[in-house]
Write a protein that holds these residues in place. Structure first.
Motif, mmCIF file in Angstrom:
data_model
loop_
_atom_site.group_PDB
_atom_site.id
_atom_site.type_symbol
_atom_site.label_atom_id
_atom_site.label_comp_id
_atom_site.label_asym_id
_atom_site.label_seq_id
_atom_site.Cartn_x
_atom_site.Cartn_y
_atom_site.Cartn_z
ATOM 1 N N LEU A 10 -5.456 -18.013 2.321
ATOM 2 C CA LEU A 10 -4.650 -17.565 3.445
ATOM 3 C C LEU A 10 -3.421 -16.839 2.908
ATOM 4 C CD1 LEU A 10 -4.977 -20.696 5.741
ATOM 5 C CD2 LEU A 10 -6.224 -18.554 5.889
ATOM 6 N N GLU A 11 -2.644 -16.260 3.774
ATOM 7 C CA GLU A 11 -1.565 -15.370 3.353
ATOM 8 C C GLU A 11 -0.493 -16.017 2.491
ATOM 9 O OE1 GLU A 11 0.078 -13.024 6.459
ATOM 10 O OE2 GLU A 11 -1.881 -12.481 7.230
ATOM 11 N N ARG A 12 -0.199 -17.279 2.686
ATOM 12 C CA ARG A 12 0.900 -17.904 1.943
ATOM 13 C C ARG A 12 0.387 -18.506 0.646
ATOM 14 N NH1 ARG A 12 2.161 -18.714 7.306
ATOM 15 N NH2 ARG A 12 4.166 -17.832 7.879
ATOM 16 N N VAL A 13 0.818 -17.950 -0.470
ATOM 17 C CA VAL A 13 0.419 -18.415 -1.792
ATOM 18 C C VAL A 13 1.672 -18.563 -2.636
ATOM 19 C CG1 VAL A 13 -0.856 -17.841 -3.885
ATOM 20 C CG2 VAL A 13 -1.815 -17.250 -1.655
ATOM 21 N N ALA A 14 1.767 -19.669 -3.373
ATOM 22 C CA ALA A 14 2.853 -19.853 -4.336
ATOM 23 C C ALA A 14 2.229 -19.822 -5.717
ATOM 24 C CB ALA A 14 3.563 -21.175 -4.094
ATOM 25 N N ASP A 15 2.729 -18.963 -6.575
ATOM 26 C CA ASP A 15 2.152 -18.757 -7.894
ATOM 27 C C ASP A 15 3.283 -18.767 -8.910
ATOM 28 O OD1 ASP A 15 0.739 -17.946 -10.118
ATOM 29 O OD2 ASP A 15 -0.155 -16.210 -9.148
ATOM 30 N N PHE A 16 3.264 -19.733 -9.827
ATOM 31 C CA PHE A 16 4.326 -19.887 -10.811
ATOM 32 C C PHE A 16 3.759 -19.705 -12.206
ATOM 33 C CE2 PHE A 16 5.000 -22.647 -7.196
ATOM 34 C CZ PHE A 16 6.260 -22.294 -6.770
ATOM 35 N N GLU A 17 4.537 -19.108 -13.089
ATOM 36 C CA GLU A 17 4.101 -18.916 -14.462
ATOM 37 C C GLU A 17 5.310 -19.037 -15.375
ATOM 38 O OE1 GLU A 17 2.546 -15.115 -16.868
ATOM 39 O OE2 GLU A 17 1.233 -15.734 -15.236
ATOM 40 N N ILE A 18 5.196 -19.898 -16.378
ATOM 41 C CA ILE A 18 6.209 -19.997 -17.428
ATOM 42 C C ILE A 18 5.542 -19.462 -18.676
ATOM 43 C CG2 ILE A 18 7.684 -21.518 -18.789
ATOM 44 C CD1 ILE A 18 7.617 -23.442 -16.369
ATOM 45 N N ALA A 19 5.954 -18.279 -19.090
ATOM 46 C CA ALA A 19 5.232 -17.573 -20.139
ATOM 47 C C ALA A 19 6.030 -17.473 -21.429
ATOM 48 C CB ALA A 19 4.865 -16.172 -19.664
ATOM 49 N N GLY A 20 5.326 -17.668 -22.536
ATOM 50 C CA GLY A 20 5.839 -17.376 -23.862
ATOM 51 C C GLY A 20 5.184 -16.092 -24.334
ATOM 52 N N TRP A 21 5.231 -15.837 -25.609
ATOM 53 C CA TRP A 21 4.630 -14.597 -26.130
ATOM 54 C C TRP A 21 3.130 -14.565 -25.939
ATOM 55 C CZ3 TRP A 21 7.540 -10.639 -26.793
ATOM 56 C CH2 TRP A 21 8.866 -10.805 -27.181
ATOM 57 N N THR A 22 2.477 -15.695 -26.160
ATOM 58 C CA THR A 22 1.011 -15.686 -26.095
ATOM 59 C C THR A 22 0.425 -16.757 -25.184
ATOM 60 O OG1 THR A 22 0.848 -17.122 -28.042
ATOM 61 C CG2 THR A 22 0.823 -14.728 -28.425
ATOM 62 N N THR A 23 1.255 -17.612 -24.602
ATOM 63 C CA THR A 23 0.763 -18.717 -23.773
ATOM 64 C C THR A 23 1.566 -18.806 -22.483
ATOM 65 O OG1 THR A 23 0.124 -19.964 -25.731
ATOM 66 C CG2 THR A 23 0.324 -21.205 -23.699
ATOM 67 N N ALA A 24 0.883 -19.085 -21.391
ATOM 68 C CA ALA A 24 1.551 -19.264 -20.099
ATOM 69 C C ALA A 24 1.093 -20.574 -19.482
ATOM 70 C CB ALA A 24 1.230 -18.106 -19.164
ATOM 71 N N ASP A 25 2.060 -21.395 -19.064
ATOM 72 C CA ASP A 25 1.764 -22.549 -18.219
ATOM 73 C C ASP A 25 1.753 -22.012 -16.802
ATOM 74 O OD1 ASP A 25 1.699 -24.497 -20.223
ATOM 75 O OD2 ASP A 25 3.873 -24.678 -20.196
ATOM 76 N N ILE A 26 0.667 -22.242 -16.089
ATOM 77 C CA ILE A 26 0.519 -21.644 -14.769
ATOM 78 C C ILE A 26 0.324 -22.716 -13.708
ATOM 79 C CG2 ILE A 26 -0.354 -19.421 -15.558
ATOM 80 C CD1 ILE A 26 -3.153 -20.436 -15.148
ATOM 81 N N GLU A 27 0.766 -22.400 -12.508
ATOM 82 C CA GLU A 27 0.531 -23.256 -11.361
ATOM 83 C C GLU A 27 0.456 -22.374 -10.125
ATOM 84 O OE1 GLU A 27 2.797 -26.662 -8.878
ATOM 85 O OE2 GLU A 27 2.561 -27.030 -11.043
ATOM 86 N N ALA A 28 -0.607 -22.533 -9.389
ATOM 87 C CA ALA A 28 -0.780 -21.788 -8.137
ATOM 88 C C ALA A 28 -1.096 -22.795 -7.036
ATOM 89 C CB ALA A 28 -1.912 -20.771 -8.268
ATOM 90 N N ARG A 29 -0.487 -22.581 -5.876
ATOM 91 C CA ARG A 29 -0.708 -23.447 -4.710
ATOM 92 C C ARG A 29 -1.097 -22.557 -3.544
ATOM 93 N NH1 ARG A 29 2.443 -28.520 -5.019
ATOM 94 N NH2 ARG A 29 3.067 -28.719 -7.205
ATOM 95 N N TYR A 30 -2.182 -22.906 -2.898
ATOM 96 C CA TYR A 30 -2.638 -22.096 -1.780
ATOM 97 C C TYR A 30 -3.577 -22.880 -0.892
ATOM 98 C CZ TYR A 30 -6.132 -21.394 -5.442
ATOM 99 O OH TYR A 30 -7.022 -21.596 -6.454
ATOM 100 N N VAL A 31 -3.859 -22.323 0.274
ATOM 101 C CA VAL A 31 -4.779 -22.925 1.232
ATOM 102 C C VAL A 31 -5.945 -21.968 1.434
ATOM 103 C CG1 VAL A 31 -5.074 -23.723 3.611
ATOM 104 C CG2 VAL A 31 -2.919 -24.149 2.406
ATOM 105 N N LEU A 32 -7.145 -22.524 1.359
ATOM 106 C CA LEU A 32 -8.349 -21.759 1.674
ATOM 107 C C LEU A 32 -8.836 -22.197 3.045
ATOM 108 C CD1 LEU A 32 -10.484 -21.924 -1.592
ATOM 109 C CD2 LEU A 32 -8.997 -20.087 -0.815
ATOM 110 N N GLU A 33 -9.369 -21.259 3.786
ATOM 111 C CA GLU A 33 -10.025 -21.594 5.042
ATOM 112 C C GLU A 33 -11.500 -21.294 4.865
ATOM 113 O OE1 GLU A 33 -8.757 -19.512 8.591
ATOM 114 O OE2 GLU A 33 -9.271 -21.273 9.771
ATOM 115 N N THR A 34 -12.335 -22.306 5.043
ATOM 116 C CA THR A 34 -13.775 -22.147 4.855
ATOM 117 C C THR A 34 -14.395 -21.436 6.060
ATOM 118 O OG1 THR A 34 -14.280 -24.279 5.852
ATOM 119 C CG2 THR A 34 -13.875 -24.251 3.462
ATOM 120 N N ASP A 35 -15.637 -21.035 5.913
ATOM 121 C CA ASP A 35 -16.344 -20.347 6.997
ATOM 122 C C ASP A 35 -16.461 -21.211 8.251
ATOM 123 O OD1 ASP A 35 -16.646 -18.138 5.377
ATOM 124 O OD2 ASP A 35 -18.669 -18.689 4.731
#
Length: 111
Positions: A10-35
């Protein structure tokens, strides 16, 4: 077993990334709506890493062959819809691929 959720977030997505030179800790939060109208809240937390050249290419908006990157998450699911409660009763891992216009995740249940 592979979990297929072919519906867009759905339209509201939170996407976070803490990045170094070659590595990123990532976190994404979102809602999916099924068929069938169910809503599933997902938290994907994980790691993406690669060579300096590959990460620089991603950051510049380019495409990098997914096999050249390590991209894994441990997703958690929440829903109140009875048909999907099983998602909250299992542990999952996911592999990811980042493209200029999207991220593709493949989910796997751990048995």
């Amino acid at each position: 077993m592979t979990l297929a959720l072919p519906t867009p977030a759905l339209e509201r997505v939170a996407d976070f990334e803490i990045a170094g030179w070659t590595t990123a800790d990532i976190e994404a939060r979102y809602v999916l709506e099924t068929d069938d109208g169910a809503r599933i809240y997902i938290v994907n937390a994980g790691v993406r890493s690669g060579t300096e050249a590959d990460i620089a290419q991603l950051n510049a908006g380019g495409t990098v062959d997914p096999s050249r990157l390590y991209f894994r998450t441990a997703p958690r699911f929440e829903t109140a819809t009875p048909a999907y409660l099983w998602l909250m009763r299992h542990t999952f891992v996911a592999t990811g691929a980042r493209y200029p216009d999207r991220v593709v995740l493949r989910y796997f249940v751990v048995r």
